[in-house]
Every structure is written in structure tokens, then in C-alpha cells.
Enzyme design. Structure first.
Site, PDB file in Angstrom:
ATOM      1  N   GLU A 142       0.857  -1.190   0.000  1.00  0.00           N
ATOM      2  CA  GLU A 142       0.000   0.000   0.000  1.00  0.00           C
ATOM      3  C   GLU A 142       0.896   1.244   0.000  1.00  0.00           C
ATOM      4  O   GLU A 142       2.086   1.150   0.340  1.00  0.00           O
ATOM      5  CB  GLU A 142      -0.889   0.016   1.258  1.00  0.00           C
ATOM      6  N   PRO A 143       0.315   2.401  -0.326  1.00  0.00           N
ATOM      7  CA  PRO A 143       1.147   3.616  -0.361  1.00  0.00           C
ATOM      8  C   PRO A 143       1.926   3.830   0.947  1.00  0.00           C
ATOM      9  O   PRO A 143       3.074   4.265   0.922  1.00  0.00           O
ATOM     10  CB  PRO A 143       0.133   4.734  -0.594  1.00  0.00           C
ATOM     11  N   GLY A 159       4.867  -0.433   2.646  1.00  0.00           N
ATOM     12  CA  GLY A 159       5.729  -1.169   1.717  1.00  0.00           C
ATOM     13  C   GLY A 159       6.531  -2.168   2.523  1.00  0.00           C
ATOM     14  O   GLY A 159       6.056  -3.273   2.832  1.00  0.00           O
ATOM     15  N   SER A 160       7.737  -1.752   2.941  1.00  0.00           N
ATOM     16  CA  SER A 160       8.539  -2.631   3.806  1.00  0.00           C
ATOM     17  C   SER A 160       7.815  -2.883   5.126  1.00  0.00           C
ATOM     18  O   SER A 160       7.898  -3.965   5.702  1.00  0.00           O
ATOM     19  CB  SER A 160       9.892  -1.974   4.097  1.00  0.00           C
ATOM     20  N   TRP A 203       1.425  -0.859  -6.431  1.00  0.00           N
ATOM     21  CA  TRP A 203       2.502  -1.677  -6.990  1.00  0.00           C
ATOM     22  C   TRP A 203       2.048  -3.085  -7.366  1.00  0.00           C
ATOM     23  O   TRP A 203       2.870  -3.992  -7.381  1.00  0.00           O
ATOM     24  CB  TRP A 203       3.666  -1.824  -6.006  1.00  0.00           C
ATOM     25  N   THR A 241       1.469  -6.123  -9.395  1.00  0.00           N
ATOM     26  CA  THR A 241       1.759  -6.708 -10.706  1.00  0.00           C
ATOM     27  C   THR A 241       0.451  -7.291 -11.240  1.00  0.00           C
ATOM     28  O   THR A 241      -0.201  -8.076 -10.543  1.00  0.00           O
ATOM     29  CB  THR A 241       2.844  -7.808 -10.558  1.00  0.00           C
ATOM     30  N   GLN A 294      29.411  -1.313 -19.320  1.00  0.00           N
ATOM     31  CA  GLN A 294      30.766  -0.757 -19.404  1.00  0.00           C
ATOM     32  C   GLN A 294      31.588  -1.508 -20.457  1.00  0.00           C
ATOM     33  O   GLN A 294      32.315  -0.897 -21.239  1.00  0.00           O
ATOM     34  CB  GLN A 294      31.432  -0.839 -18.018  1.00  0.00           C
ATOM     35  N   GLU A 302       9.669  -7.894  -3.301  1.00  0.00           N
ATOM     36  CA  GLU A 302       9.773  -9.070  -2.409  1.00  0.00           C
ATOM     37  C   GLU A 302      10.744  -8.794  -1.254  1.00  0.00           C
ATOM     38  O   GLU A 302      11.458  -9.687  -0.811  1.00  0.00           O
ATOM     39  CB  GLU A 302      10.230 -10.309  -3.190  1.00  0.00           C
ATOM     40  N   SER A 319      16.781  -4.876  -0.442  1.00  0.00           N
ATOM     41  CA  SER A 319      18.052  -5.423   0.056  1.00  0.00           C
ATOM     42  C   SER A 319      18.255  -5.067   1.522  1.00  0.00           C
ATOM     43  O   SER A 319      18.788  -5.868   2.305  1.00  0.00           O
ATOM     44  CB  SER A 319      19.224  -4.872  -0.763  1.00  0.00           C
TER      45      SER A 319
HETATM   46  C1  LIG Z   1       7.635  -3.226 -10.268  1.00  0.00           C
HETATM   47  C2  LIG Z   1       7.109  -3.588  -8.928  1.00  0.00           C
HETATM   48  C3  LIG Z   1       6.256  -4.664  -8.789  1.00  0.00           C
HETATM   49  C4  LIG Z   1       5.716  -4.982  -7.540  1.00  0.00           C
HETATM   50  N1  LIG Z   1       4.822  -5.999  -7.438  1.00  0.00           N
HETATM   51  C5  LIG Z   1       4.138  -6.152  -6.283  1.00  0.00           C
HETATM   52  C6  LIG Z   1       3.015  -7.052  -6.209  1.00  0.00           C
HETATM   53  O1  LIG Z   1       2.686  -7.740  -7.183  1.00  0.00           O
HETATM   54  N2  LIG Z   1       2.322  -7.114  -5.052  1.00  0.00           N
HETATM   55  C7  LIG Z   1       2.666  -6.371  -3.962  1.00  0.00           C
HETATM   56  O2  LIG Z   1       1.970  -6.474  -2.947  1.00  0.00           O
HETATM   57  N3  LIG Z   1       3.732  -5.535  -3.985  1.00  0.00           N
HETATM   58  C8  LIG Z   1       4.457  -5.393  -5.122  1.00  0.00           C
HETATM   59  N4  LIG Z   1       5.516  -4.509  -5.167  1.00  0.00           N
HETATM   60  C9  LIG Z   1       5.844  -3.705  -3.999  1.00  0.00           C
HETATM   61  C10 LIG Z   1       7.206  -3.988  -3.406  1.00  0.00           C
HETATM   62  O3  LIG Z   1       7.213  -5.200  -2.717  1.00  0.00           O
HETATM   63  C11 LIG Z   1       7.578  -2.774  -2.533  1.00  0.00           C
HETATM   64  O4  LIG Z   1       7.899  -1.723  -3.414  1.00  0.00           O
HETATM   65  C12 LIG Z   1       8.718  -3.059  -1.592  1.00  0.00           C
HETATM   66  O5  LIG Z   1       8.311  -3.944  -0.585  1.00  0.00           O
HETATM   67  C13 LIG Z   1       9.291  -1.787  -0.941  1.00  0.00           C
HETATM   68  O6  LIG Z   1       8.274  -1.001  -0.403  1.00  0.00           O
HETATM   69  P1  LIG Z   1       8.242   0.577  -0.728  1.00  0.00           P
HETATM   70  O7  LIG Z   1       8.337   0.714  -2.211  1.00  0.00           O
HETATM   71  O8  LIG Z   1       7.064   1.157  -0.061  1.00  0.00           O
HETATM   72  O9  LIG Z   1       9.574   1.157  -0.125  1.00  0.00           O
HETATM   73  P2  LIG Z   1       9.818   1.635   1.392  1.00  0.00           P
HETATM   74  O10 LIG Z   1       9.391   0.555   2.318  1.00  0.00           O
HETATM   75  O11 LIG Z   1       9.226   2.990   1.579  1.00  0.00           O
HETATM   76  O12 LIG Z   1      11.391   1.743   1.432  1.00  0.00           O
HETATM   77  C14 LIG Z   1      12.102   2.873   0.914  1.00  0.00           C
HETATM   78  C15 LIG Z   1      13.590   2.685   1.232  1.00  0.00           C
HETATM   79  O13 LIG Z   1      13.766   2.651   2.664  1.00  0.00           O
HETATM   80  C16 LIG Z   1      14.433   1.465   3.031  1.00  0.00           C
HETATM   81  N5  LIG Z   1      13.952   0.995   4.338  1.00  0.00           N
HETATM   82  C17 LIG Z   1      12.660   0.886   4.765  1.00  0.00           C
HETATM   83  N6  LIG Z   1      12.618   0.404   6.013  1.00  0.00           N
HETATM   84  C18 LIG Z   1      13.895   0.173   6.385  1.00  0.00           C
HETATM   85  C19 LIG Z   1      14.505  -0.333   7.569  1.00  0.00           C
HETATM   86  N7  LIG Z   1      13.792  -0.731   8.600  1.00  0.00           N
HETATM   87  N8  LIG Z   1      15.874  -0.413   7.601  1.00  0.00           N
HETATM   88  C20 LIG Z   1      16.611  -0.019   6.542  1.00  0.00           C
HETATM   89  N9  LIG Z   1      16.093   0.461   5.395  1.00  0.00           N
HETATM   90  C21 LIG Z   1      14.754   0.563   5.322  1.00  0.00           C
HETATM   91  C22 LIG Z   1      14.104   0.462   1.940  1.00  0.00           C
HETATM   92  O14 LIG Z   1      15.035  -0.595   1.896  1.00  0.00           O
HETATM   93  C23 LIG Z   1      14.141   1.350   0.708  1.00  0.00           C
HETATM   94  O15 LIG Z   1      15.460   1.516   0.285  1.00  0.00           O
HETATM   95  C24 LIG Z   1       6.095  -4.214  -6.410  1.00  0.00           C
HETATM   96  C25 LIG Z   1       6.976  -3.141  -6.551  1.00  0.00           C
HETATM   97  C26 LIG Z   1       7.464  -2.807  -7.790  1.00  0.00           C
HETATM   98  C27 LIG Z   1       8.377  -1.612  -7.904  1.00  0.00           C
END
Ligand SMILES: Cc1cc2nc3c(=O)[nH]c(=O)nc-3n(C[C@H](O)[C@H](O)[C@H](O)COP(=O)(O)OP(=O)(O)OC[C@H]3O[C@@H](n4cnc5c(N)ncnc54)[C@H](O)[C@@H]3O)c2cc1C
Length: 409
Positions: A131-132, A135-136, A162, A164, A362, A389, A392
Site C-alpha cells: 500500500e502507499p 511497503g517494507s 505496486w 503486478t 561498461q 519481495e 536489500s
Molecule cells: C515493479 C514492482 C512490482 C511490484 N509488485 C508487487 C506485487 O505484485 N504485489 C505487492 O503487494 N507488492 C508489489 N511490489 C511492492 C514492493 O514489494 C515494494 O515496493 C517493496 O516492498 C518496498 O516497499 P516501498 O516501495 O514502499 O519502499 P519503502 O518501504 O518505503 O522503502 C524505501 C527505502 O527505505 C528502506 N527501508 C525501509 N525500512 C527500512 C529499515 N527498517 N531499515 C533499513 N532500510 C529501510 C528500503 O530498503 C528502501 O530503500 C512491487 C513493486 C514494484 C516496484
């Protein structure tokens, strides 16, 4: 329990060669076109359905392969062809696994065939968790599922992002909050059947890579679904919630958390294998180029500066594959992930793909930077592996917490 092996058996080799042929003859030639179009490659999915690659049977066969090598081998070959198209082909499988893992036999039998359709009328499925603002941090999920007992219906409200295949899927699997006090333990998964009123596609994202794979928001406004669409059924959910409440009262919860972690550990190597496929594809293009491109009167591979890069690229790819195969074997054989080996494999393989595809650009010099050569696309595609998923950083967090037993933040 199957012994860990690094050798594919004859049957697996046959499947690998068949998949490689499809990736080389059907997927790779279509890759640039669908990357530019930024659309779901329906004709390629249909082709995959005709030959049996786009089907639950094929996916299940690889999934239940006791050596654990079925899924990583299949993912590597398809993603070697092209990551965006391959994700369009396997994306449905990811949603189907959600149903296989949590659904009743009846739900599996009813919904999975509708996720795939048939070769004359292919369908796709979507798994909607992110969700917006979640994410993590999955526990921040806001999409609510409220039970309407009088009608035996669930009512879903919220916005997913996000996803798919979100909005174009025949069947959506949606994760929603049923008990907000329990954090991620208060979540449940639901099937939203085809053409259910209230579900609509929000923004379709224009992406950096894997552009042949459709990614969009999914908006849920008073989406009413039958009680039978709760995966696993109401009785099982009520029991699970009661246990979680009991543990929360007793200050525990570790066992539930560990079960969820084990599921992620088991699914992450598959993403690692996708990354290995993309990395291998770029490495092969770079090796070939380095052997044939001449500067200063000799092939550029004649320079250690280039040759050593290729040596490092190949070493990392092989190391990544070994980590992926080990974790897949552990998952299929129920081995405990005492060092988060699933997360390790995803972390290393995805970082390898990003690095190796960059090195390939490169090595190809100016040509590598253009869309005349595929490594530019592969580098854009590879960036997704360190994000979806579990990023990193989240993989490192999981590994560090598992190793130390400390609640590292
Ligand atoms: C092309 C694509 C396809 C996808 N497909 C699906 C799907 O089919 N279904 C679905 O449900 N989701 C899907 N996702 C969502 C995806 O799993 C999330 O984008 C991902 O989990 C990261 O969440 P976020 O984008 O909100 O980033 P955020 O959680 O906001 O993270 C932003 C940055 O902060 C870092 N960060 C966050 N918390 C911490 C912490 N505690 N310690 C250190 N660093 C941290 C992260 O590593 C990242 O670098 C998809 C995403 C993309 C881009």
C-alpha cells in the site's frame, strides 16, 4: 528428503532445454518491442499457454520438485529470455501460490483455473499486499476487511499499490486487515472474483525497467465478496486470531512471526533465480562482445581490465546460483532457515544482477548505453530485484536479526 545436489537430473535438463528454447526463440526476440510498448505481452503469454509453460500444472510440477531445483531452474531460463515478459508469464504463479498456500481444496479448485484461463482466452492474476504507506512496513497496512454476518459477505475498502497485473487481472488476491490490534498477525487474504463491483485500477505506473510487466494501483471501494472468498475459511481465521490474541496477552507471538518468516524464506530464492537469469544474460552478451570487439589491434578481452571484470561477473553469478539452489532445496525439504538462507540468496543474487548488468554496459562501451544492444534494458530490469519481495535493506535486517537474535532496527 532429497539430498542436496548441484547436478540437474536428465528430466530437469530436458525441461531446462525446453524452457531455454522458448526463452531464446519466443521471449528474447519480443523483448525490445514490449519494453518500448510498456504493455502486457498477451500474444507471448498465449504462446506460453499453448506450449504448457503458462499453466498451474507446469508451475506446480516445478514447485513440488523434491530436489528444490525445479523453480530456480525455470525462473533462471525464463528471465534469461527477458525479465519484463517473464514476469508477465510468472506473475500469475505468484498469486496462485498465495491460494495454494492458504486456500482450501475447494478454493484452489475454483479460483486457480480462473487465474490462468486457457490457451484461447488467457487470463492473469494479481497479488495485492503493498500500500502507499505500507511497503517494507507491512504491519502499517490499512485496507480493511469487515465481515457482514447477516449476508455472509466480506466488505473490502482501501488502496493497494505496486500490484503486478493489478486491475487487468481476472482474479485478485488481496491482503487486508481483519484485526487492527494484532499488526501483521491480524491480516487475512481474500479472493476478489472477476468483475466484482467496487474494484478498479488506479494509476498504471510508468517504470524504469520490467516495462512489459503491468504494475498499477488497485482501488477497493465497498467491494463485497462472498464469505467463501476468505482464503482458508472463517473457522481457521477465527482460530488463528484467537491464538494471536492469546499470545499477545501473554507477551509472545514469536511462533506466528516465525511461521510468516519461513514462508518468505521459502519464496525469496525464486526471486534470486530471476536475478541470476538476468545477470547471466548480460554476462553472456558482454563475454561475446569482449571476444569480438577489437581496439588497439586486439580483442578487448585481451586486456586484464576487461577479462578480470568478466571473471568477477561469472564468479558472482555462479555464487548467487549456489545460494539460490541451497535455499530452494532447504525450503522444499523443510530445513530450518537458521541463518535466513532464503533472504541471503535473494540479497546476493539481486545485488549481483544490478552490478553485473552495469559491468556489461561498461564492457560494451557506447553500444552498451544504447537500445541497439540488450544490456541497457537488462540493467534497467535488474534494478527491480533489490526492491520487490523485500528490499536489500530488509533482507539484511532479516539476516542480521536471525544471526544475532537481536531486534536490530
Ligand atoms: C515493479 C514492482 C512490482 C511490484 N509488485 C508487487 C506485487 O505484485 N504485489 C505487492 O503487494 N507488492 C508489489 N511490489 C511492492 C514492493 O514489494 C515494494 O515496493 C517493496 O516492498 C518496498 O516497499 P516501498 O516501495 O514502499 O519502499 P519503502 O518501504 O518505503 O522503502 C524505501 C527505502 O527505505 C528502506 N527501508 C525501509 N525500512 C527500512 C529499515 N527498517 N531499515 C533499513 N532500510 C529501510 C528500503 O530498503 C528502501 O530503500 C512491487 C513493486 C514494484 C516496484
Amino acid at each position: 528428503m532429497a539430498e542436496f545436489t548441484m547436478e540437474l537430473n536428465d528430466e530437469q535438463k530436458e525441461v531446462r532445454d525446453w524452457l531455454h528454447g522458448f526463452a531464446a526463440d519466443v521471449i528474447r526476440p519480443a523483448a525490445a518491442e514490449w519494453d518500448e510498448r510498456e504493455e502486457t505481452p498477451w500474444p507471448v503469454i498465449q504462446e506460453a499457454a499453448k506450449v504448457g509453460i503458462y499453466s498451474l500444472d507446469f508451475y506446480a510440477q516445478q514447485y513440488f520438485d523434491a530436489t528444490g531445483l525445479g523453480i530456480p531452474m525455470a525462473m533462471e531460463e525464463l528471465f534469461w529470455g527477458d525479465a519484463g515478459i517473464a514476469l508477465s508469464i510468472v506473475g500469475t504463479g505468484l498469486a496462485a501460490v498465495g491460494v495454494l498456500a492458504n486456500g482450501t481444496e475447494e478454493q484452489i479448485g475454483t479460483w486457480i483455473p480462473q487465474m490462468y484461463g486457457d490457451a484461447n482466452d488467457v487470463k492473469v492474476a494479481a497479488f495485492c499486499s503493498s500500500e502507499p504507506d505500507a511497503g517494507s512496513d507491512v504491519a502499517s497496512m490499512r485496507t480493511r476487511a469487515v465481515y457482514d454476518e447477516a449476508k455472509d459477505e466480506w466488505v473490502l475498502n482501501g488502496t493497494k499499490t505496486w500490484a503486478t497485473n493489478g486491475g487487468i487481472a481476472n482474479v485478485h488476491v488481496v491482503v487486508a486487515v481483519v484485526d487492527a490490534d494484532l499488526g501483521s498477525k491480524g491480516h487475512a487474504s481474500f479472493i476478489v472474483p472477476p468483475n466484482t463491483p467496487g474494484l478498479s485500477q488506479g494509476q498504471k505506473f510508468k517504470k524504469h525497467g520490467i516495462r512489459a510487466s503491468h504494475t498499477a494501483e488497485v482501488v477497493l471501494e465497498d467491494v463485497r465478496i462472498p464469505g467463501s472468498c476468505l482464503l482458508g475459511g472463517k473457522e481457521k481465521l477465527d482460530e488463528r486470531l484467537a491464538r494471536a490474541r492469546e499470545r499477545a496477552r501473554a507477551g509472545g507471538g514469536e511462533r506466528v512471526k516465525n511461521a510468516a518468516m519461513a514462508t518468505f524464506e521459502a519464496s525469496r530464492p525464486a526471486v534470486g533465480a530471476m536475478a541470476v537469469g538476468t545477470a547471466r544474460a548480460a554476462y553472456e552478451v558482454a563475454l561475446d562482445y569482449a571476444m569480438t570487439r577489437e581496439q588497439f589491434g586486439r580483442p578487448i578481452i585481451d586486456n586484464q581490465g576487461v577479462a578480470f571484470q568478466l571473471a568477477d561477473m561469472r564468479t558472482s553469478i555462479d555464487a548467487a546460483r549456489l545460494l539460490v539452489w541451497r535455499a530452494s532445496w532447504m525450503a522444499v525439504n523443510g530445513r530450518p532457515f537458521t541463518a535466513a538462507e532464503g533472504s541471503m540468496s535473494k540479497l546476493f543474487a539481486s545485488e549481483t544482477a544490478k552490478k553485473v548488468t552495469g559491468q556489461a554496459i561498461q564492457i560494451l562501451g557506447g553500444n552498451g548505453y544504447t537500445r541497439e544492444y540488450p544490456v541497457e534494458r537488462m540493467h534497467r530490469d535488474a534494478a527491480i530485484y533489490t526492491i520487490f519481495e523485500g528490499t536489500s535493506e530488509i533482507q539484511r535486517l532479516v539476516i542480521a536479526r536471525t544471526l544475532s537474535g537481536m531486534p536490530i532496527r
